[in-house]
Motif scaffolding. Structure first.
Motif, PDB file in Angstrom:
ATOM      1  N   HIS A   1     -10.251  -5.581   4.415  1.00 36.17           N
ATOM      2  CA  HIS A   1      -9.513  -5.640   5.670  1.00 36.17           C
ATOM      3  C   HIS A   1      -8.071  -6.039   5.424  1.00 36.17           C
ATOM      4  O   HIS A   1      -7.760  -6.757   4.479  1.00 36.17           O
ATOM      5  N   LYS A   2      -7.225  -5.583   6.293  1.00 37.99           N
ATOM      6  CA  LYS A   2      -5.821  -5.934   6.148  1.00 37.99           C
ATOM      7  C   LYS A   2      -5.271  -6.402   7.483  1.00 37.99           C
ATOM      8  O   LYS A   2      -5.859  -6.182   8.515  1.00 37.99           O
TER       9      LYS A   2
ATOM     10  N   MET B   1      -3.251  -6.728  -3.106  1.00 36.78           N
ATOM     11  CA  MET B   1      -3.919  -5.436  -3.181  1.00 36.78           C
ATOM     12  C   MET B   1      -2.990  -4.389  -3.801  1.00 36.78           C
ATOM     13  O   MET B   1      -3.423  -3.558  -4.593  1.00 36.78           O
TER      14      MET B   1
ATOM     15  N   ASP C   1       1.981   4.350  -8.313  1.00 33.49           N
ATOM     16  CA  ASP C   1       1.740   2.956  -7.948  1.00 33.49           C
ATOM     17  C   ASP C   1       0.275   2.691  -7.643  1.00 33.49           C
ATOM     18  O   ASP C   1      -0.076   1.608  -7.174  1.00 33.49           O
ATOM     19  N   GLY C   2      -0.576   3.678  -7.902  1.00 32.70           N
ATOM     20  CA  GLY C   2      -1.998   3.462  -7.719  1.00 32.70           C
ATOM     21  C   GLY C   2      -2.504   3.787  -6.330  1.00 32.70           C
ATOM     22  O   GLY C   2      -3.698   3.736  -6.082  1.00 32.70           O
ATOM     23  N   THR C   3      -1.578   4.116  -5.416  1.00 32.52           N
ATOM     24  CA  THR C   3      -2.049   4.490  -4.085  1.00 32.52           C
ATOM     25  C   THR C   3      -2.510   5.940  -4.121  1.00 32.52           C
ATOM     26  O   THR C   3      -2.150   6.713  -5.007  1.00 32.52           O
TER      27      THR C   3
ATOM     28  N   LYS D   1     -11.481   5.107 -10.147  1.00 30.30           N
ATOM     29  CA  LYS D   1     -11.122   4.884 -11.541  1.00 30.30           C
ATOM     30  C   LYS D   1     -11.865   3.679 -12.119  1.00 30.30           C
ATOM     31  O   LYS D   1     -12.510   3.781 -13.152  1.00 30.30           O
ATOM     32  N   MET D   2     -11.781   2.552 -11.425  1.00 33.32           N
ATOM     33  CA  MET D   2     -12.392   1.361 -11.977  1.00 33.32           C
ATOM     34  C   MET D   2     -13.898   1.336 -11.711  1.00 33.32           C
ATOM     35  O   MET D   2     -14.674   0.923 -12.550  1.00 33.32           O
ATOM     36  N   GLY D   3     -14.322   1.796 -10.530  1.00 31.84           N
ATOM     37  CA  GLY D   3     -15.739   1.774 -10.189  1.00 31.84           C
ATOM     38  C   GLY D   3     -16.473   3.025 -10.628  1.00 31.84           C
ATOM     39  O   GLY D   3     -17.687   3.119 -10.497  1.00 31.84           O
TER      40      GLY D   3
ATOM     41  N   VAL E   1     -11.252  -8.199   1.136  1.00 29.43           N
ATOM     42  CA  VAL E   1     -11.217  -7.127   0.151  1.00 29.43           C
ATOM     43  C   VAL E   1     -10.962  -5.793   0.850  1.00 29.43           C
ATOM     44  O   VAL E   1     -10.236  -4.949   0.346  1.00 29.43           O
TER      45      VAL E   1
ATOM     46  N   SER F   1      -9.095   1.042  -1.258  1.00 26.76           N
ATOM     47  CA  SER F   1      -8.399   1.453  -2.466  1.00 26.76           C
ATOM     48  C   SER F   1      -9.218   2.527  -3.174  1.00 26.76           C
ATOM     49  O   SER F   1     -10.309   2.253  -3.680  1.00 26.76           O
TER      50      SER F   1
ATOM     51  N   PHE G   1      -8.560  -1.688   4.716  1.00 28.10           N
ATOM     52  CA  PHE G   1      -7.835  -1.378   3.496  1.00 28.10           C
ATOM     53  C   PHE G   1      -8.838  -0.783   2.528  1.00 28.10           C
ATOM     54  O   PHE G   1      -9.856  -1.398   2.230  1.00 28.10           O
TER      55      PHE G   1
ATOM     56  N   ASN H   1      -3.742  -2.330  -7.198  1.00 27.17           N
ATOM     57  CA  ASN H   1      -3.679  -0.877  -7.298  1.00 27.17           C
ATOM     58  C   ASN H   1      -2.806  -0.460  -8.465  1.00 27.17           C
ATOM     59  O   ASN H   1      -3.130   0.452  -9.221  1.00 27.17           O
ATOM     60  N   GLN H   2      -1.671  -1.136  -8.599  1.00 32.20           N
ATOM     61  CA  GLN H   2      -0.756  -0.818  -9.693  1.00 32.20           C
ATOM     62  C   GLN H   2      -1.424  -1.115 -11.034  1.00 32.20           C
ATOM     63  O   GLN H   2      -1.334  -0.314 -11.960  1.00 32.20           O
TER      64      GLN H   2
ATOM     65  N   ASN I   1     -17.153  -8.406  -3.626  1.00 32.98           N
ATOM     66  CA  ASN I   1     -16.309  -7.455  -2.907  1.00 32.98           C
ATOM     67  C   ASN I   1     -16.710  -7.293  -1.445  1.00 32.98           C
ATOM     68  O   ASN I   1     -16.136  -6.504  -0.718  1.00 32.98           O
TER      69      ASN I   1
ATOM     70  N   ILE J   1      -8.399   4.037  -5.894  1.00 36.70           N
ATOM     71  CA  ILE J   1      -8.348   3.904  -7.347  1.00 36.70           C
ATOM     72  C   ILE J   1      -9.349   2.851  -7.818  1.00 36.70           C
ATOM     73  O   ILE J   1      -9.949   2.998  -8.904  1.00 36.70           O
ATOM     74  N   ALA J   2      -9.586   1.840  -7.001  1.00 33.51           N
ATOM     75  CA  ALA J   2     -10.555   0.814  -7.386  1.00 33.51           C
ATOM     76  C   ALA J   2     -11.948   1.417  -7.483  1.00 33.51           C
ATOM     77  O   ALA J   2     -12.744   1.028  -8.327  1.00 33.51           O
TER      78      ALA J   2
ATOM     79  N   TYR K   1      -4.602  -1.141 -11.720  1.00 33.70           N
ATOM     80  CA  TYR K   1      -5.631  -0.131 -11.969  1.00 33.70           C
ATOM     81  C   TYR K   1      -4.994   1.163 -12.449  1.00 33.70           C
ATOM     82  O   TYR K   1      -5.511   1.828 -13.342  1.00 33.70           O
ATOM     83  N   ALA K   2      -3.860   1.494 -11.858  1.00 37.70           N
ATOM     84  CA  ALA K   2      -3.177   2.725 -12.264  1.00 37.70           C
ATOM     85  C   ALA K   2      -2.738   2.619 -13.721  1.00 37.70           C
ATOM     86  O   ALA K   2      -2.684   3.617 -14.434  1.00 37.70           O
TER      87      ALA K   2
ATOM     88  N   ARG L   1      -0.858   8.274  -6.827  1.00 38.21           N
ATOM     89  CA  ARG L   1       0.566   8.142  -7.142  1.00 38.21           C
ATOM     90  C   ARG L   1       0.710   7.143  -8.286  1.00 38.21           C
ATOM     91  O   ARG L   1      -0.247   6.458  -8.652  1.00 38.21           O
TER      92      ARG L   1
END
Lengths: 270, 814, 242
Positions: free
Chosen positions: C241-242, A175, C103-105, C167-169, C239, C161, C159, A179-180, C234, C163-164, A182-183, C101
């Motif tokens: 859960h962590k 994951m 790193d995508g977080t 940005k992507m969705g 996807v 995301s 979990f 994320n990276q 998804n 950015i998913a 996607y960034a 950020r």
């Protein structure tokens, strides 16, 4: 779910036992990465938790021909249950759908909040890769070690008493890599971007991790070696964790062979 | 009021029937409301989120680079943080020592930082009886004035030599320099360092090469590694470096370019994973090395160029070796097959770049001096001194020497007095610290000659292989001060604790990682703010000296420790060119072999200093190989198979006084001495050998709890540890797996269980080092036994250090 | 007793169903005519009381009510006439403070550092509101982080995301967070006493019925959207859960 689990990726691991020195760094890296709990009495091997476990084997020969070797054993992330079912045996038996094969990665998932703690999966797993939480590991009321909860990683949720846990191939790192990606405006991740904590930590580089469906990945090349084998292969559970060893006695330990059944290969090849 | 002929109160009475009706009505109403459904959902969620299960706070991921100082390896580490919390330690790929990997101890390092139960959260003084662990918190001001007052008081009455300082920091590190400086400035001759195999190596080098070059083995470039008990896979040197090299050596399954031969009495990980395991009786390694030398010389396989042009005393050495160390005789001493010795000698001499390595186990304990010399002689025989793939001879890191101190009258007088441990005296001319003598002096005296004992970065009460002598001695010392951040055994005995930072909170330097083949200066930087009211011991020394004042204060003109580090680092800039960056593309040992000069990647001192602080690194991957003509600083200017220095020393004291049983020239050369305890000596018919494991910390740093996961239940089960014995020995003694026994030496006894292991040498009992803590928390306290407390092997000749690898013991069924 | 006639009248019109209804009604009619003897008062009292508890008291008592440490106005900050925030789209303007950020977080609620990019001087207010005064005095001056209460924090096992999705969705912030960006006052933070979640996860509506996509943030809502968008893969456990 009877759909074939491959949805593009099928992550797997190759452990080179010739390189493995038995130092145990993989076990520590795994525990530290995944918020695994630790108890004062870790010698109770039926109740302590080690997602990655080193098994020590000896060739049984007399002094001074004795030799020691190790099997690092994560969850095997099996593909079948050995009886023709297209799910690993732990998934087949789960009453709560708390564990499933992730169709995106081939990783066997474990959802702690869903687990009811019946431990059926633990009994079903031929590799002893599943662990039950007999105690609240990290408890704020009665901490087992004051202050240690400060090192908990937010990427993996700490488990409560009464649930089963196991190696997830550091799924959170997948994951993280996504994320990276996607960034950086990518959908797919590179081979080096997703690796498990144990593979990354191994000082001897004995552990390789990657996508078995991608022929370019190191793991796909390594499993073609004549020295490659899997644990308890004849159960037909199709583990995604492979081992390499040039030593016949080590390879022979990987399964319960009948007399004469095991075929030594090191002489044939080397 | 009546209704339908009945009293209304009677009708409205809350009788059983009406009550049930009310409940039924309520139940229907609740059922028609969202309450039960919402409650069912919420309580299901509640069971998934027990309030006592911590939720790790999320935040920004940060990666701080620093260097690990938990062992002398000095591996580069990267600490992953979430905001200001450190959550994981990982290996650095941009640090030349360890390309990415680290050892289990480093991996578990965060548990040493965050486990509050093993740490002092501020200065404390003892209130209960010694060893009870009862302390009260005091402030830094009080702690410092208590200590400074005590030292000043002793100085006033001229009893400066009753102050002893024990230092566990690495030789030549800035902390060690500071501590020795403090001891000198106070005026005490009793500065003691915890001896390691590096000390033994350097002394051997001093005696035969005339220089105290740091231990530098070019293992990566070697093709034949003959290790005399060095636990290359059990934590020797910088484990991140060695195990990485191991992986490289094992890359090609069929054609191995490098052969590793392990001489060891037990099938350790190194012995098992090596290409060949040569079991030799513990303590006979010197004989084996000389037996190999015998075959090499006899067959004329030695490097004639080196022997003829750059060595002295070869003929005497040759004569001795040929006379006394035939394979047959060596086979008898060591228990190794004589044919094996011959084939080893051939393999070693015929290899392109063979190297013989010394330093038993992790190398954390002292070695045998003559044995180290024998191993060095073996390297010299094949001419692999200062050659690629061999033993490299270096100058120490060119760190700036601090200005000499100007001792005042009290100190000048004190420094004239003799050391309590007699190290450096005529009897022990080549040793710097002798703990067994030190302990003996205290134990034997009616009143302890030591009044105040200061302990820095060491846990002598636990780690010294001395049969528990130092612990008994410490009990007599009136005042002990510990600077340990941890609740270790020695701090437990202390009257005053001035806790240092944990290694992840501290600024400090790493001077030359153990065994590395090129000069490297590392720097560790705080990755988290100090969690508790602790202070860097470097700063504390400065503050304490200033409080004592006078010449002591003047010896420490700095405001803080970092200034000292910076001042010393200036020497790096002034002397030779180095690099502060490493990209991981070409390993440093490969760059070295290319032999190109180095142009520094900095242009000013300030730039260099900033780079060192951020990257934690200064190194020089270049070397002048061979150079035999001017390499040796011995009186003869050559490599001395027969050491002039020992010869000269023997004029000051008799060989017997020096503990040497050999006579004549043999005493000046590496040779094997059979130690007193013969086989079957009385009832103590077994021999106990402690062994070290990479996954069990046995030094000053405590074992992080995670590492206990890696111990097998035939090593530690509940609170009992296991002694390994051979099945043959077990059947002779009629012992079964898991039996409880008492092991007794002349120094002490321990209760253990039996683990039957084919890889143990018959007649020997093996106990792991690192267990048996009597301090710390539930994870360590009372788990297993400490074999150090059994050790009773006598004294190593010439060095005066303890023989810890061969203790006669008696086994009694419990 | 007159009322007894009514069901029989009805039964004439309808078939057996109406006669059954008639029977029940006649029974109740009898009860009503003789209320005290039947205990209906008690039944009714229980029913009404319970309904009150279940529909009014329980939804009220289930949540704690906490005020945010500071009343922040999203509206003012996003008003282009008042504050210049870079960005061409709403999304970009949101991201000015609620950033990803490298790193995508997702940084979530911004740290004080972000606020201090503009409010850098505790002595100099940029606006005229008392809230800003308080903000400068209590937080900027001491460089103290504001202990915001997060409306949309998912439990630890989740979990998510950003950015998913963003940005992507290509989802708008609004899809899940509604018109929060247009509010002038921060709503009261309501925490479920039992679960510890914010009310925004279950939704304001005690029945959990949603009329907008942002009304609820439960697992089913995620799955529903995934399915709608043809992203069934998804819905796999790992996807989210962590």
């Amino acid at each position: 779910m009877e759909t074939k689990q491959t949805h593009g990726h099928r992550y797997g691991m190759v452990v080179d036992l010739d390189k493995c020195t038995g130092c145990g760094t993989c076990m520590i890296a795994c525990a530290a990465e995944n918020n695994v709990t630790v108890r004062a009495d870790e010698s109770d091997k039926e109740r302590n938790i080690t997602w990655m476990q080193l098994y020590k084997i000896t060739n049984g020969k007399k002094f001074p021909d004795t030799e020691v070797s190790y099997f690092p054993r994560p969850c095997m992330h099996c593909e079948e249950d050995g009886n023709g079912g297209h799910n690993p045996s732990c998934v087949t038996v789960c009453v709560a759908t708390a564990t499933k094969v992730d169709i995106n990665s081939g990783i066997v998932s474990q959802i702690y909040t869903r687990c009811v703690g019946c431990r059926y999966c633990q009994a079903a797993c031929p590799y002893h890769a599943r662990y039950f939480n007999w105690w609240d590991g990290y408890s704020l009321i009665k901490p087992f070690a004051k202050g240690m909860e400060r090192s908990l990683s937010p990427e993996v949720s700490p488990r409560m008493r009464g649930v089963v846990e196991k190696c997830t191939f550091c799924h959170h790192r997948l994951m993280r890599a996504k994320n990276q990606a996607y960034a950086d405006d990518r959908r797919e991740i590179e081979e080096h971007e997703y690796t498990t904590a144990c593979a990354e930590a191994c000082p001897a580089q004995a552990i390789t991790f990657g996508d078995l469906n991608n022929p370019e990945h190191q793991v796909s090349k390594l499993i073609k070696s004549p020295y490659a084998f899997r644990l308890l292969e004849r159960l037909n559970t199709k583990p995604k964790v492979y081992y390499l060893s040039s030593k016949d006695w080590v390879r022979k330990m990987a399964d319960n062979y009948m007399p004469g059944e095991f075929k030594p290969i090191s002489k044939a090849v080397g | 009021m009546k209704f339908n002929g009945k009293d209304i109160t009677e009708l409205l009475a809350l009788n059983r029937r009406n009550f049930i009706t009310l409940i039924v009505g309520g139940a229907v109403g609740i059922g028609l409301s969202p309450l039960p459904w919402k409650m069912a959902d919420d309580s299901a969620i509640w069971t998934q989120n027990w309030p006592w299960v911590p939720v790790p706070p999320v935040g920004e991921f940060l990666h701080e680079k620093t260097v690990c100082t938990l062992c002398p390896g000095g591996c580069g580490i990267e600490v992953r943080k979430v905001d200001d919390r450190a959550v994981k330690i990982e290996g650095r790929t941009d640090y030349p020592v360890n390309p990415g990997g680290i050892c289990p101890l480093g991996m578990g390092g965060l548990q040493l930082l965050y486990n509050e139960q093993i740490r002092f959260t501020g200065p404390v003084k003892r209130v209960g009886p010694r060893g009870s662990g009862k302390y009260v918190n005091i402030g830094w001001d009080e702690a410092l004035s208590m200590l400074a007052g005590r030292i000043s008081g002793l100085r006033k009455v001229g009893k400066v030599d009753s102050i002893t300082v024990i230092d566990g920091n690495r030789m030549r590190s800035t902390m060690a320099v500071m501590i020795e400086r403090l001891t000198k400035a106070i005026g005490s001759p009793n500065y003691m360092r915890i001896p390691t195999s590096e000390d033994t190596f350097q002394t051997a080098g001093m005696l035969m090469q005339g220089s105290d070059s740091p231990m530098a083995y070019d293992l990566e470039n070697s093709d034949y590694i003959l290790s005399f008990g060095s636990g290359l896979l059990d934590g020797w040197g910088a484990p991140g470096r060695i195990i990485n090299a191991w992986g490289q050596w094992r890359k090609d399954r069929l054609k191995r370019a490098t052969r590793i031969i392990q001489v060891e009495s037990r099938a350790s990980n190194t012995a098992s994973k090596a290409d060949q395991w040569v079991p030799a009786r513990p303590g006979t390694e010197a004989a084996l090395a000389l037996g190999i030398a015998h075959v090499i010389i006899k067959k004329g396989l030695h490097n004639t160029e080196f022997v003829n042009t750059s060595a002295s005393g070869f003929s005497a050495f040759k004569e001795m070796v040929l006379d006394h160390y035939s394979p047959e005789k060596v086979a008898e001493i060591t228990g190794t097959d004589s044919n094996k010795i011959i084939s080893l000698a051939e393999g070693f001499a015929k290899a392109k770049a063979p190297v013989a390595v010394c330093g038993k186990g992790k190398g954390a304990l002292n070695g045998s001096l003559y044995e180290s010399m024998a191993i060095l002689a073996l390297n010299a025989l094949v001419g692999n001194i200062n050659m690629p793939g061999g033993v490299l001879v270096h100058d120490p890191l060119p760190l700036d020497k601090l200005a000499d101190i100007e001792p005042d009258a009290i100190a000048a007088d004190g420094l004239q007095r003799s050391r309590l441990d007699q190290a450096g005296s005529a009897k022990y001319p080549f040793s710097r610290s002798l703990f067994s003598n030190f302990a003996e002096a205290i134990i034997k005296a009616p009143k302890s000659p030591v009044d105040t004992l200061l302990i820095f970065s060491a846990n002598p009460a636990f780690t010294l292989p001395d049969g528990g002598e130092i612990k008994r001695a410490m009990e007599k010392v009136p005042f002990i001060v510990s600077f340990s951040p941890y609740h270790d055994e020695s701090a437990y005995m202390a009257d005053l604790v001035l806790p240092d930072h944990n290694f992840l909170e501290k600024t400090d330097d790493i001077v030359w990682p153990a065994g590395l083949q090129y000069p490297l200066y590392g720097m560790t930087r705080p990755v988290v703010e100090p969690l508790y009211d602790t202070r860097n011991s470097g700063d504390v020394i400065i503050q304490m000296a200033k409080q004592i004042g006078g010449a002591v204060g003047d010896a420490f003109p700095w405001e803080e420790y970092e200034e000292v580090l910076k001042q010393r680092a200036r020497g790096l800039f002034d002397s030779s060119a180095g690099l502060t960056g490493y990209d991981g593309a070409t390993p440093a040992w490969k760059q070295m072999k290319k032999g190109n000069g180095i142009s520094p990647d900095y242009d000013s001192f300030d730039k260099m200093w900033e780079e060192i602080k951020s990257g934690g690194l200064w190194y020089r991957p270049a070397h002048t190989y061979k150079n035999w003509g001017s390499l040796f600083k011995t009186p003869s200017g050559k490599f001395e198979f027969l050491s002039t220095k020992i010869e000269l020393a023997a004029k000051e004291a008799s060989l017997e006084e020096m503990g040497i049983s050999a006579t004549g020239d043999e005493a000046f050369m590496p040779h094997y001495e059979h130690k007193g305890h013969g086989k079957g000596e009385g009832s103590h018919s077994l021999r106990m050998v402690p062994y070290e494991m990479i996954n069990l910390a046995s030094g000053w740093a405590p074992n992080p709890p995670y590492l206990k996961k890696t111990l097998f239940d035939h090593q530690l089960l509940k609170d009992e540890s296991f002694a390994e014995i051979n099945p043959e020995t077990a059947s002779k003694l009629r012992l079964k797996q898991g039996d409880r026994v008492v092991l007794k030496s002349h120094k002490g006894e321990v209760k253990v269980r039996i683990n039957i292991f084919e890889g143990a040498m018959p007649g020997y009992v093996y106990l792991p080092l690192g267990l048996g803590h009597t301090a710390y928390d539930d994870f360590l306290n009372g788990k297993g036994v400490n074999p150090n407390h059994l050790v009773d092997g006598g004294m190593d000749p010439l060095s005066g250090q303890p023989v810890w690898w061969d203790t006669p013991v008696k086994l009694i069924r419990a | 007793m007159e009322n007894q006639e009514r069901p029989s009248l009805d039964s004439k019109k309808g078939g057996w169903i109406s006669s059954l209804i008639g029977l029940i009604l006649s029974y109740y009619a009898k009860l009503i005519s003789n209320p005290f003897r039947s205990g209906l008062v008690y039944f009714g009292a229980g029913l009404i009381g319970a309904l009150f508890v279940g529909w009014v008291l329980f939804p009220f008592a289930l949540y704690s009510r906490q005020h945010q440490p500071l009343d922040f106005s999203h509206a003012i900050h996003l008003d282009e006439d008042i504050v210049e925030i870079e960005g061409d789209t709403d999304l970009e303007r949101c991201q000015y403070c609620h950033a990803f950020r490298d790193d995508g977080t997702f940084a979530g609620i911004p740290k004080l550092e972000t606020c201090m990019e503009c409010h850098d001087d505790p002595e100099m207010a940029l606006g005229e509101t008392p809230e800003e005064e308080q903000f400068l005095k209590d937080y900027v001056a001491d460089e103290k982080e504001i202990p915001w209460l997060s409306y949309s924090r998912q439990p630890d096992c989740v979990f998510f995301s950003h950015i998913a999705h963003v940005k992507m969705g290509e989802l708008d912030c609004r899809t899940c967070h509604g018109d929060h960006a247009k509010t002038d006052k921060l709503p009261v933070y309501k925490k479920n006493w039992i679960t510890g979640y914010s009310i925004n996860i279950w939704g304001k509506n005690i029945l959990g019925i949603k009329s907008n996509s942002w009304d609820r943030m439960k697992m089913d809502d995620c799955a529903e959207c995934h399915t709608e968008k043809g992203r069934e893969e998804n819905n796999a456990c790992f996807v989210c859960h962590k």
